[in-house]
Design a protein around this motif. Structure first.
Motif, PDB file in Angstrom:
ATOM      1  N   GLY A 429       0.828  -1.209   0.000  1.00 50.43           N
ATOM      2  CA  GLY A 429       0.000   0.000   0.000  1.00 50.43           C
ATOM      3  C   GLY A 429       0.855   1.249   0.000  1.00 50.43           C
ATOM      4  N   GLY A 430       1.922   1.241   0.816  1.00 50.63           N
ATOM      5  CA  GLY A 430       2.815   2.388   0.851  1.00 50.63           C
ATOM      6  C   GLY A 430       3.502   2.630  -0.473  1.00 50.63           C
ATOM      7  N   ALA A 431       3.938   1.552  -1.139  1.00 46.77           N
ATOM      8  CA  ALA A 431       4.622   1.693  -2.422  1.00 46.77           C
ATOM      9  C   ALA A 431       3.697   2.259  -3.494  1.00 46.77           C
ATOM     10  N   VAL A 432       2.477   1.735  -3.535  1.00 47.35           N
ATOM     11  CA  VAL A 432       1.531   2.188  -4.560  1.00 47.35           C
ATOM     12  C   VAL A 432       1.139   3.646  -4.344  1.00 47.35           C
ATOM     13  N   VAL A 433       0.796   4.000  -3.107  1.00 44.96           N
ATOM     14  CA  VAL A 433       0.391   5.385  -2.835  1.00 44.96           C
ATOM     15  C   VAL A 433       1.554   6.337  -3.066  1.00 44.96           C
ATOM     16  N   LEU A 434       2.772   5.934  -2.658  1.00 43.40           N
ATOM     17  CA  LEU A 434       3.937   6.792  -2.885  1.00 43.40           C
ATOM     18  C   LEU A 434       4.203   6.986  -4.370  1.00 43.40           C
ATOM     19  N   ALA A 435       4.042   5.937  -5.171  1.00 40.09           N
ATOM     20  CA  ALA A 435       4.260   6.055  -6.612  1.00 40.09           C
ATOM     21  C   ALA A 435       3.293   7.061  -7.233  1.00 40.09           C
ATOM     22  N   VAL A 436       2.017   6.941  -6.864  1.00 43.33           N
ATOM     23  CA  VAL A 436       1.019   7.872  -7.405  1.00 43.33           C
ATOM     24  C   VAL A 436       1.271   9.279  -6.878  1.00 43.33           C
ATOM     25  N   THR A 437       1.622   9.390  -5.598  1.00 43.94           N
ATOM     26  CA  THR A 437       1.912  10.703  -5.015  1.00 43.94           C
ATOM     27  C   THR A 437       3.069  11.377  -5.742  1.00 43.94           C
ATOM     28  N   THR A 438       4.143  10.623  -5.980  1.00 44.08           N
ATOM     29  CA  THR A 438       5.299  11.181  -6.683  1.00 44.08           C
ATOM     30  C   THR A 438       4.921  11.638  -8.088  1.00 44.08           C
ATOM     31  N   ALA A 439       4.082  10.856  -8.761  1.00 41.76           N
ATOM     32  CA  ALA A 439       3.627  11.250 -10.100  1.00 41.76           C
ATOM     33  C   ALA A 439       2.857  12.564 -10.045  1.00 41.76           C
ATOM     34  N   LEU A 440       1.996  12.708  -9.040  1.00 42.82           N
ATOM     35  CA  LEU A 440       1.224  13.937  -8.906  1.00 42.82           C
ATOM     36  C   LEU A 440       2.116  15.135  -8.604  1.00 42.82           C
ATOM     37  N   VAL A 441       3.131  14.911  -7.760  1.00 44.09           N
ATOM     38  CA  VAL A 441       4.014  16.008  -7.376  1.00 44.09           C
ATOM     39  C   VAL A 441       4.916  16.426  -8.531  1.00 44.09           C
ATOM     40  N   THR A 442       5.536  15.455  -9.201  1.00 44.99           N
ATOM     41  CA  THR A 442       6.469  15.787 -10.278  1.00 44.99           C
ATOM     42  C   THR A 442       5.766  16.285 -11.531  1.00 44.99           C
ATOM     43  N   SER A 443       4.491  15.947 -11.700  1.00 48.06           N
ATOM     44  CA  SER A 443       3.774  16.414 -12.895  1.00 48.06           C
ATOM     45  C   SER A 443       3.575  17.918 -12.870  1.00 48.06           C
ATOM     46  N   GLY A 444       3.639  18.515 -11.692  1.00 46.10           N
ATOM     47  CA  GLY A 444       3.490  19.970 -11.584  1.00 46.10           C
ATOM     48  C   GLY A 444       4.803  20.707 -11.556  1.00 46.10           C
TER      49      GLY A 444
END
Length: 505
Positions: A429-444
């Motif tokens: 769960g931590g890996a999946v949420v962190l991956a999506v979080t990083t995508a959201l952060v770096t996309s901006g």
């Protein structure tokens, strides 16, 4: 099919668990305390490693030239190895012997820590983190299964789990300070610091942990282990790599399809095996399912929140590693000093009420920072400290309660499986949420490394996500409580009212 602990008579767990006498008559001998100390030291190392490496991420990125996405792999490399092999680690301990698996994995953990502090290449560093995660995938569930088979279910086990949690929190809080100090001297010390402690735990474990025999019967489900491990690795890798490659990229789609095919094959294999790696009937116990969902919400939201704060405070606000560590320290102190009392809380109120309270605390913490943190010069006392305190309270309430709920009513021969399940949920769960979080952060981000031009607005989508994950965890628990008998004002039964359908024999 039961593994026997032969050296400590007080660890026998075959006494009836339904009477209070069987819960209260376990004598805590010096050797029993010694075994708990070894297990707690390993838990301490886990907390120490996570917090020290988290504090060091910006410094690692600067020296090795790693982007935010690459830094994510230093965290997720560990999480991938940890989460993908936890079930195999827990079941291997049941089948091959807990002591043997624990000591071998601890030796690998120490070696990987040493190598990680000596490398000078980002890719090699990520590989060592993966190896270290693989080792932890065997030490963590094995340590927990040694604990739960050593201490009888009830007050004794709750007390031991609370002490276990205290050392994890102490490792985390100590790691914050040490991480800040050591990063100032050089980030490599953050990787080298755990080595002597791991060696100490290994030597003490050899001397104190009683020898145990593998399960009297059962087989080694190699096909199930291969398909599960490959499927979970591929699934998490697909999620982690998809943001950079593109969610609609043909390779991303192929990876997801392969992961689903492997996991489907695993389920089919387990249904036909006489001695499966995972007895699927254990997933029909409602409290175990809720505990796993709760662990996903706990670690999924917290790991991503810490990752964002580490980068935001140091890269965007210009804080030093030590100042960053001190800012988060109250959360670790709350868990360290509050966890010893969690056994009493669980004995009195059961597990679900503390978990509900924890999810409320975490949801409010993330929401508070999402609203109050939008300031170029945020006030620590009013904008940051409330979130840190609420996170500490949430983790203190949730961790012991989730561990207790995940292993309650489970036979000794499957304690490794139950422990592996709940820890797998947290890590994956931590890996999946962190991956999506990083995508959201770096996309901006409009900078090359995604860090130098960071602003609060860049982190807002990620903060929204972690808030939603915590609220979803709360919804799972509240929905269950609304289904309970309104007249039940006492602690919830541990086994009764848990079974979704008759479990497979």
């Amino acid at each position: 099919m039961r593994a026997h602990v032969t050296s400590l008579p007080v660890t026998a767990t075959t006494a009836p668990r339904s009477t209070s006498a069987s819960h209260d008559d376990q004598r805590w001998t010096p050797r029993l305390w010694g075994v708990l100390a070894v297990l707690c030291l390993v838990m301490f190392l886990d907390g120490l490693d996570v917090s020290m490496v988290g504090i060091a991420l910006p410094s690692i990125g600067t020296e090795l030239g790693l982007s935010t996405t690459s830094l994510q792999w230093i965290v997720n490399g560990y999480v991938l190895g940890y989460g993908a092999l936890l079930l195999l680690g827990g079941r291997t301990a049941d089948l091959l012997g807990r002591r043997r698996v624990f000591l071998i994995a601890l030796a690998v953990f120490a070696a990987a820590s040493l190598v990680g502090g000596l490398v000078d290449d980002g890719t090699t560093l990520i590989i060592t983190r993966f190896v270290k995660g693989v080792a932890a995938a065997f030490t963590a569930p094995t340590a927990l299964s040694i604990l739960t088979t050593t201490f009888r279910e009830g007050p004794a086990r709750n007390k031991a789990l609370s002490i276990f949690a205290v050392f994890g929190a102490s490792g985390y809080s100590s790691g914050l300070i040490l991480g800040g100090l050591l990063t100032s001297a050089g980030w490599r010390w953050n990787f080298l610091m755990p080595v002597p402690l791991a060696i100490l735990a290994l030597v003490a474990g050899i001397a104190l942990i009683p020898r145990d025999r593998p399960a009297d019967s059962g087989g080694h489900d190699l096909a199930g282990a291969a398909t599960l491990t490959a499927g979970m690795l591929l699934a998490v890798y697909s999620v982690v790599s998809a943001p950079e490659r593109g969610w609609a990229d043909p390779m991303t789609i192929v990876l997801f399809v392969l992961a689903i095919a492997l996991l489907t094959a695993f389920v089919l294999i387990e249904q036909r095996m006489a001695h499966p790696l995972v007895r699927l009937g254990i997933l029909r116990i409602a409290t175990i399912v809720r505990a796993n969902l709760g662990m996903i919400a706990l670690f999924g939201s917290y790991l991503s929140f810490q990752f964002m704060l580490t980068i935001y405070f140091q890269a965007a606000l210009g804080w030093s590693p030590l100042r960053m560590a001190l800012a988060l320290l109250p959360a670790g102190l709350i868990v360290a000093f509050g966890s010893p009392y969690m056994s009493r809380v669980i004995d009195r109120y059961g597990t679900e009420r503390p978990i509900v309270a924890a999810m409320v605390s975490l949801s409010v913490a993330y929401l508070w920072f999402l609203v109050a943190g939008d300031d170029p010069t945020p006030s620590y006392v009013t904008d940051i400290l409330p979130s840190v305190v609420l996170i500490g309270l949430g983790f203190m309430l949730a961790f012991s309660a989730l561990m207790s709920q995940a292993t309650a009513g489970v036979d000794d021969s499957e304690q490794g499986l139950a422990a592996g399940l709940v820890q797998t949920s947290g890590q994956i769960g931590g890996a999946v949420v962190l991956a999506v979080t990083t995508a959201l952060v770096t996309s901006g981000s409009h900078s090359a490394d995604g860090m130098s031009a960071a602003t609060f607005d860049q982190f807002r989508p990620g903060l929204t996500l972690v808030t939603g994950v915590a609220i979803a965890g709360l919804a799972v628990m509240v929905f269950k409580r609304r289904k309970r008998d309104a007249g039940d004002a006492g602690p919830e039964p541990v086994v009764e009212d848990e079974v979704l359908e008759p479990a497979a024999p």
